[in-house]
Design a protein around this motif. Sequence first.
Motif, PDB file in Angstrom:
ATOM      1  N   TYR A 184       0.802  -1.220   0.000  1.00 20.64           N
ATOM      2  CA  TYR A 184       0.000   0.000   0.000  1.00 20.64           C
ATOM      3  C   TYR A 184       0.837   1.274   0.000  1.00 20.64           C
ATOM      4  O   TYR A 184       0.282   2.376   0.031  1.00 20.64           O
ATOM      5  CB  TYR A 184      -0.932   0.011   1.214  1.00 20.64           C
ATOM      6  CG  TYR A 184      -2.042  -1.002   1.118  1.00 20.64           C
ATOM      7  CD1 TYR A 184      -3.123  -0.800   0.254  1.00 20.64           C
ATOM      8  CD2 TYR A 184      -2.014  -2.158   1.889  1.00 20.64           C
ATOM      9  CE1 TYR A 184      -4.143  -1.724   0.165  1.00 20.64           C
ATOM     10  CE2 TYR A 184      -3.038  -3.096   1.797  1.00 20.64           C
ATOM     11  CZ  TYR A 184      -4.104  -2.877   0.935  1.00 20.64           C
ATOM     12  OH  TYR A 184      -5.106  -3.805   0.845  1.00 20.64           O
ATOM     13  N   GLY A 185       2.145   1.148  -0.027  1.00 22.45           N
ATOM     14  CA  GLY A 185       2.990   2.340  -0.057  1.00 22.45           C
ATOM     15  C   GLY A 185       3.180   2.989   1.292  1.00 22.45           C
ATOM     16  O   GLY A 185       3.262   4.222   1.390  1.00 22.45           O
ATOM     17  N   ASP A 186       3.257   2.165   2.349  1.00 24.85           N
ATOM     18  CA  ASP A 186       3.488   2.684   3.695  1.00 24.85           C
ATOM     19  C   ASP A 186       4.937   2.464   4.102  1.00 24.85           C
ATOM     20  O   ASP A 186       5.579   1.502   3.674  1.00 24.85           O
ATOM     21  CB  ASP A 186       2.578   1.970   4.708  1.00 24.85           C
ATOM     22  CG  ASP A 186       1.106   2.148   4.393  1.00 24.85           C
ATOM     23  OD1 ASP A 186       0.746   3.210   3.839  1.00 24.85           O
ATOM     24  OD2 ASP A 186       0.321   1.237   4.697  1.00 24.85           O
TER      25      ASP A 186
ATOM     26  N   ARG B  11       2.323   6.724   1.824  1.00 23.37           N
ATOM     27  CA  ARG B  11       0.944   6.987   2.223  1.00 23.37           C
ATOM     28  C   ARG B  11       0.834   7.272   3.713  1.00 23.37           C
ATOM     29  O   ARG B  11       0.108   8.181   4.139  1.00 23.37           O
ATOM     30  CB  ARG B  11       0.064   5.778   1.867  1.00 23.37           C
ATOM     31  CG  ARG B  11      -1.403   5.974   2.209  1.00 23.37           C
ATOM     32  CD  ARG B  11      -2.224   4.720   1.989  1.00 23.37           C
ATOM     33  NE  ARG B  11      -1.886   3.650   2.940  1.00 23.37           N
ATOM     34  CZ  ARG B  11      -2.725   2.684   3.295  1.00 23.37           C
ATOM     35  NH1 ARG B  11      -3.956   2.651   2.788  1.00 23.37           N
ATOM     36  NH2 ARG B  11      -2.338   1.739   4.130  1.00 23.37           N
TER      37      ARG B  11
END
Length: 270
Positions: free
Chosen positions: A43-45, A101
């Motif tokens: 998720y792009g964390d 994110r």
Amino acid sequence: MRAARALATLDEVELGDHVCWRLQAPGVLHEDAWPYVADGALYGDKIVIVASGDPSSSASFDEGLRPPGTVVLDLPPSTDGDGVLAAVRREARTAAREGFRAVRVLTERKPVTAPGATEELLAQELKLDEFAAESGAMVVCAFRPSEWNGFTLEHVTSVHPHEMGTRAQRPAFRMYCTGSDMWSVDGVIDSEGAPAFNAAARAAVRGTSTVTLRFDRLEMIDAAGMHALLDAARHRPGRRIVIQGANETVRLVWELAGYAGADLPVVMAA
């Protein structure tokens, strides 16, 4: 609005969650936490591991298992809540600049037996919860029940809005952040839960002059719970606790106890 809930797996962790994860012994942290870490990459964390001076909590992630951009905060065990929070906030700001994110914080908590350690731990957890609520970060705090005193672990569980792992029963109440210096309290506060509630309230008033407790979801508080609340406010002179959203039953018990209109550091707002 945030609400307490139980999670079946780490896949269910959402933005703004602060999870008390009761590890099943003899689980290996990096293996059990891998879904949480892998979802961060998906998720792009940004993954932030708080090692707290314990090599075992992060060493296994050195074996080529860390997603790109993962940061390990190897903090001394003596680091207080302000120091931990400052380090995590720095990483969150950096993550925002780098285009992530959000941040996914993972830490395995270890017991400390020094005087005042329980209140310090609760204060630290409340600050992490406030951070998660206001920033949208995900924070997972792992605990091995076999290493902890049962009462201390019960106190700690009560200040996490979200929980995962096996346990005998849910804590009687939960206290979690729903705004600046504002905490929602749900469940029941009776003689059994009063000590944990007192410890959580004491921790909440440590760093501010006025704290608001939302009782919208509180079902009942008895005389022991009220005494615990007053004691927490009196423990630190100059502090004030404002109660909002109490139901009719809670208000009636408060009045019958003689607290309504009294010159007390706890105020039941209209």
